[in-house]
Design an enzyme around this catalytic site. Structure first.
Site, PDB file in Angstrom:
ATOM      1  N   GLY A 155       0.850  -1.239  -0.123  1.00  0.00           N
ATOM      2  CA  GLY A 155      -0.212   0.027  -0.027  1.00  0.00           C
ATOM      3  C   GLY A 155       1.254   1.474   0.179  1.00  0.00           C
ATOM      4  O   GLY A 155       0.809   2.330  -0.848  1.00  0.00           O
ATOM      5  N   ILE A 156       1.785   0.989   1.391  1.00  0.00           N
ATOM      6  CA  ILE A 156       2.735   1.929   0.691  1.00  0.00           C
ATOM      7  C   ILE A 156       3.445   2.970  -0.268  1.00  0.00           C
ATOM      8  O   ILE A 156       3.415   3.480  -0.772  1.00  0.00           O
ATOM      9  CB  ILE A 156       3.804   2.395   1.776  1.00  0.00           C
ATOM     10  CG1 ILE A 156       3.164   2.158   3.280  1.00  0.00           C
ATOM     11  CG2 ILE A 156       4.658   3.457   1.806  1.00  0.00           C
ATOM     12  CD1 ILE A 156       4.212   2.079   4.305  1.00  0.00           C
ATOM     13  N   VAL A 169      10.267   3.396   6.412  1.00  0.00           N
ATOM     14  CA  VAL A 169       9.075   3.930   7.073  1.00  0.00           C
ATOM     15  C   VAL A 169       8.681   2.680   7.331  1.00  0.00           C
ATOM     16  O   VAL A 169       7.268   3.230   7.037  1.00  0.00           O
ATOM     17  CB  VAL A 169       8.150   5.198   5.720  1.00  0.00           C
ATOM     18  CG1 VAL A 169       9.267   6.488   5.886  1.00  0.00           C
ATOM     19  CG2 VAL A 169       8.269   4.701   4.784  1.00  0.00           C
ATOM     20  N   ARG A 215       9.761  -0.712   9.759  1.00  0.00           N
ATOM     21  CA  ARG A 215      10.291  -1.426  10.709  1.00  0.00           C
ATOM     22  C   ARG A 215      12.039  -0.886  10.729  1.00  0.00           C
ATOM     23  O   ARG A 215      12.558  -1.410   9.624  1.00  0.00           O
ATOM     24  CB  ARG A 215       9.626  -2.481  11.343  1.00  0.00           C
ATOM     25  CG  ARG A 215       8.038  -2.527  11.600  1.00  0.00           C
ATOM     26  CD  ARG A 215       7.891  -1.682  12.772  1.00  0.00           C
ATOM     27  NE  ARG A 215       6.389  -1.999  13.502  1.00  0.00           N
ATOM     28  CZ  ARG A 215       5.423  -1.108  12.587  1.00  0.00           C
ATOM     29  NH1 ARG A 215       5.300  -0.407  11.883  1.00  0.00           N
ATOM     30  NH2 ARG A 215       4.020  -1.852  13.352  1.00  0.00           N
ATOM     31  N   ASP A 261      11.964   6.833   9.710  1.00  0.00           N
ATOM     32  CA  ASP A 261      11.302   7.844  10.897  1.00  0.00           C
ATOM     33  C   ASP A 261      11.100   5.836  11.810  1.00  0.00           C
ATOM     34  O   ASP A 261       9.860   6.139  13.159  1.00  0.00           O
ATOM     35  CB  ASP A 261       9.912   7.210  10.045  1.00  0.00           C
ATOM     36  CG  ASP A 261       8.705   7.961  10.874  1.00  0.00           C
ATOM     37  OD1 ASP A 261       8.646   8.976  11.683  1.00  0.00           O
ATOM     38  OD2 ASP A 261       7.459   7.026  10.697  1.00  0.00           O
ATOM     39  N   GLU A 314      14.516   1.006  19.455  1.00  0.00           N
ATOM     40  CA  GLU A 314      13.080   2.573  18.613  1.00  0.00           C
ATOM     41  C   GLU A 314      12.186   2.239  20.188  1.00  0.00           C
ATOM     42  O   GLU A 314      11.538   1.238  21.080  1.00  0.00           O
ATOM     43  CB  GLU A 314      11.870   1.966  17.622  1.00  0.00           C
ATOM     44  CG  GLU A 314      10.960   3.371  17.515  1.00  0.00           C
ATOM     45  CD  GLU A 314      10.001   2.969  16.570  1.00  0.00           C
ATOM     46  OE1 GLU A 314       9.407   3.225  16.831  1.00  0.00           O
ATOM     47  OE2 GLU A 314      11.155   2.441  15.455  1.00  0.00           O
ATOM     48  N   HIS A 342       8.748   8.584  14.401  1.00  0.00           N
ATOM     49  CA  HIS A 342       7.654   6.895  14.304  1.00  0.00           C
ATOM     50  C   HIS A 342       6.307   7.729  13.855  1.00  0.00           C
ATOM     51  O   HIS A 342       5.130   7.744  14.552  1.00  0.00           O
ATOM     52  CB  HIS A 342       7.179   6.403  14.673  1.00  0.00           C
ATOM     53  CG  HIS A 342       6.902   4.642  14.651  1.00  0.00           C
ATOM     54  ND1 HIS A 342       7.194   3.828  15.285  1.00  0.00           N
ATOM     55  CD2 HIS A 342       5.884   4.865  13.371  1.00  0.00           C
ATOM     56  CE1 HIS A 342       6.947   2.551  14.211  1.00  0.00           C
ATOM     57  NE2 HIS A 342       5.933   3.384  13.264  1.00  0.00           N
TER      58      HIS A 342
END
Length: 316
Positions: free
Chosen positions: A143-144, A227, A229, A253, A258, A277
């Site tokens: 999708g991205i 963008v 993981r 991001d 994290e 993020h």
């Protein structure tokens, strides 16, 4: 139209139930208690997921596109009966927009220019580039990736889309000139790539998908944007590549670890852009998730295939 009962679990956002209820009712279903439900729209965390579900529940919609935490929590193993769907694709435009921002900021040498406190035009000129005529490889053309490709086209960039199947990537605004490469042939794209955007799911197979060898095959001007993981990139190898100028820079991001702790080397590197993020902030996330829920509820009511069905064997 035959009604189906959809139960909405109350999440931390007090507006979530109202927006989701509107989406459910608008799609032709009704909202009811879990005990009587055919489907569950889950808005909570993996840790809070019900230990047991009523036998009537045939479908569970999860609130996130990246669902590795649900795998880690054993949610799918504990509930083999219902079909699970993720929110993959729901937040694609927002995340793709963020990826483009990071990439353009790097190519236009923005980090150094933002830090400047004096007019250093001649010093900056040699480093400022363009995406026109450059090749951008999108690793993970879901999708991205499909949302990002039409954003890159007007800038004159050539796109290599990497997906699992190798089937040609199609969608609104995606031209026939987009090259598609299967994931098992990813190794052949590095030497032909100017910049990389990572948007693949996090699975055991994609951990450290980009490491020292892959970074070494990129150009000294290449920017790597993540963008997806943090685990998809070997952080130690990335820090080394940034320090030694093996690549031009990184726009992240997401990071591994994290949250990125204070004092981590990435914070001090002038060719690293770190955002916390926030490519899919809460004020955008909830409305997009409600749209996704409405579309999937309409499909569920009609008996049509659902979007973003989770495949436990693939891990996403």
């Amino acid at each position: 139209m035959q009604e189906s009962a959809i139960t909405v679990a109350i999440g931390p956002d007090p507006n979530a139930p109202r927006l989701l209820e509107k989406a459910v009712v608008g799609a032709g279903a009704r909202v009811g208690p879990l005990a009587d439900a055919d489907a569950l729209i889950w808005t909570g965390t993996p840790v809070d997921f019900p230990a047991e579900l009523p036998a009537s529940v045939r479908w569970v919609q999860l609130p996130a596109a990246g669902i590795e935490d649900f795998f880690d929590a054993g949610v799918f193993a504990a509930h083999p009966g219902p079909t699970f769907t993720s929110a993959a694709g729901a937040f694609a435009h927002s995340v793709a927009e963020h990826a483009l921002m990071l990439l353009l900021a790097g190519v236009r040498y923005l980090p150094e220019q933002l830090r400047a406190t004096s007019w250093r035009q001649r010093e900056f000129f040699p480093h400022v580039g363009s995406l026109r005529g450059k090749t951008v490889t999108i690793v993970g053309a879901g999708g991205i990736g499909r949302a990002l490709i039409p954003m890159l086209a007007p800038l004159g960039a050539h796109v290599i889309a990497v997906n699992r199947s190798g089937n040609r990537v199609t969608g609104p605004g995606i031209g026939a000139d987009v090259e598609t490469v299967p994931a098992d042939q990813l190794g052949r794209v590095w030497s032909h790539t100017d910049h990389v955007v990572v948007a693949a799911p996090a699975t055991p197979q994609t951990r450290h998908l980009i490491g020292a060898d892959e970074l070494a095959r990129l150009k000294p001007s290449s920017w790597v944007v993540n963008v997806a993981r943090g685990s998809l990139i070997d952080t130690d190898a990335l820090v080394d590549a940034l320090r030694r100028g093996i690549i031009g820079g990184a726009g992240l991001d997401v990071t591994d670890p994290e949250p990125l702790p204070d004092g981590h080397p990435l914070w001090d590197l002038p060719n690293a852009i770190i955002t916390p993020h926030d490519s899919n902030p809460p004020q955008l996330r909830l409305a997009a998730f409600a749209d996704h829920v409405g579309a999937n509820v309409a499909r569920f009511v009609a008996g049509d295939p659902l979007r973003a069905i989770v495949d436990p064997q693939r891990g996403y």
